[in-house]
Design an enzyme around this catalytic site. Structure first.
Site, PDB file in Angstrom:
ATOM      1  N   GLU A 165     -29.550  17.526 -18.565  1.00  0.00           N
ATOM      2  CA  GLU A 165     -28.789  16.777 -17.564  1.00  0.00           C
ATOM      3  C   GLU A 165     -27.801  17.665 -16.822  1.00  0.00           C
ATOM      4  OE1 GLU A 165     -25.570  14.310 -15.809  1.00  0.00           O
ATOM      5  OE2 GLU A 165     -25.429  15.904 -17.319  1.00  0.00           O
ATOM      6  N   ASP A 208     -23.337   7.380 -19.431  1.00  0.00           N
ATOM      7  CA  ASP A 208     -22.716   8.694 -19.363  1.00  0.00           C
ATOM      8  C   ASP A 208     -21.208   8.488 -19.360  1.00  0.00           C
ATOM      9  OD1 ASP A 208     -22.236  11.480 -18.860  1.00  0.00           O
ATOM     10  OD2 ASP A 208     -24.161  11.597 -17.818  1.00  0.00           O
ATOM     11  N   HIS A 223     -15.348  17.909 -17.958  1.00  0.00           N
ATOM     12  CA  HIS A 223     -15.696  19.334 -18.006  1.00  0.00           C
ATOM     13  C   HIS A 223     -14.503  20.194 -18.414  1.00  0.00           C
ATOM     14  CE1 HIS A 223     -19.666  19.184 -15.486  1.00  0.00           C
ATOM     15  NE2 HIS A 223     -19.610  18.260 -16.441  1.00  0.00           N
TER      16      HIS A 223
END
Length: 339
Positions: A216, A236, A316
């Site tokens: 992904e 997600d 992230h």
């Protein structure tokens, strides 16, 4: 839900403990195959490494997808001073990893520890701060090496995987902190869903399958799905930040991201369920986001598509969510597949 919350958090700890940067996901896939088999299901492994399983039900086939590949890095080259030059796997932000511990995985199975630092990290030495860009980052091995030859003697070579430490913590107040909540938190939620279906013998309102993808983060995880799929929901992370309504304590329902709008009727149905069930939720737009279900659409599948997930702050980065966001995501999925 409390028993399943415990199970989900156990699965999160287990999943985040398995290094699985994109392209290095075999151990994560093997773990999923073993867990799903122990729950009484018959999972399958695709050629590219995705794990799929049918949970039961009949009628319009629905796929719930999460990914277990993560950001990470790879050895680009070995410097003459014995340090490693990295190259990014996925949308990695080096500023978030400067000072992070890591592991290096060789092709013959050896594992070494190290630390990610910029080329001049000492405040007492640097004339000016070094910007944390990829070209300025290096991996210092926790080994007595001072040359390229020393490193090669350890069996380390170009193409070896560099995995950042996850540092998974769940606080007494319910906050979940870890790298790679994107998307191992939602993968754990889907495992919790599979266990609940088995334990409570839920009557499913359609054929429901799970898909755990492993590419992904580089855009092609969901490009192959069962041919009979009519609807697919990426489970997600939900974005938390400026100009967004979601918090870590909510389930986020995405109306549009960088790939365009999600199926209007599906977004409406999910938001109606969340409101009726009195779940904490938000409908949001993610301008810098892409999902597995969009990879399926680009591959040519004729499906209805949606995206939901627990709110995750600092995506992230070293990320943060909350058990209530997990609960709301679980309850939304449960109602959607049983009512």
């Amino acid at each position: 839900m409390s028993s399943y919350m415990d199970f989900i958090t156990e699965q999160l700890y287990a999943l985040t403990a398995i290094p699985s940067p994109t392209g290095f996901t075999k151990k994560a896939a093997d773990y999923l195959l073993a867990e799903l088999t122990s729950l009484g299901y018959t999972p399958e492994l695709s050629n590219k490494g995705n794990v799929s399983v049918t949970l039961g039900g009949s009628g319009s086939p629905l796929v719930l997808a999460a990914h277990v590949d993560t950001l990470g890095a790879m050895v680009r080259s070995i410097k003459e001073n014995g340090r490693l030059r990295p190259t990014t796997l996925g949308g990695h932000q080096w500023s978030t990893a400067d000072g992070e511990n890591c592991t290096i995985h060789t092709r013959d199975g050896r594992v070494y520890t190290g630390v990610v630092l910029n080329t001049e990290p000492s405040a007492h030495v640097a004339d000016q701060k070094v910007e944390a860009l990829e070209e300025n980052m290096e991996i210092l091995l926790d080994e007595n090496v001072s040359s390229k030859e020393d490193v090669l003697a350890l069996g380390i070579q170009t193409g070896d995987i560099i995995a950042m430490d996850p540092r998974t913590v769940i606080t007494k107040s319910g906050y979940i902190k870890s790298r790679f909540l994107d998307d191992k938190l939602s993968a754990a939620i889907l495992l919790g869903l599979a266990r609940a279906i088995r334990d409570e013998n839920w009557k499913l309102n359609r054929k429901v399958s799970l898909l755990f993808t492993v590419y992904e983060e580089v855009g092609h995880g969901g490009c192959f799905i069962p041919s009979d799929t009519e609807e697919m929901l990426s489970v997600d992370m939900g974005c938390v930040g400026a100009d967004l309504g979601c918090t870590e304590r909510m389930v986020s329902i995405c109306a549009k991201d960088s790939g365009g709008p999600y199926n209007y009727d599906l977004v409406t149905t999910l938001s109606n369920i969340a409101r009726e069930q009195k779940l904490d939720y938000a409908i949001d737009i993610y301008p810098h986001y892409g999902s597995d279900v969009e990879a399926s659409l680009r591959a040519g599948y004729d499906i209805r598509h949606g995206l939901i997930g627990p709110g995750v702050y600092a995506s992230h980065n070293y990320e943060r969510s909350h058990v209530n966001g997990v609960r709301c995501t679980f309850e939304l999925l449960k109602t959607y597949i049983t009512k």
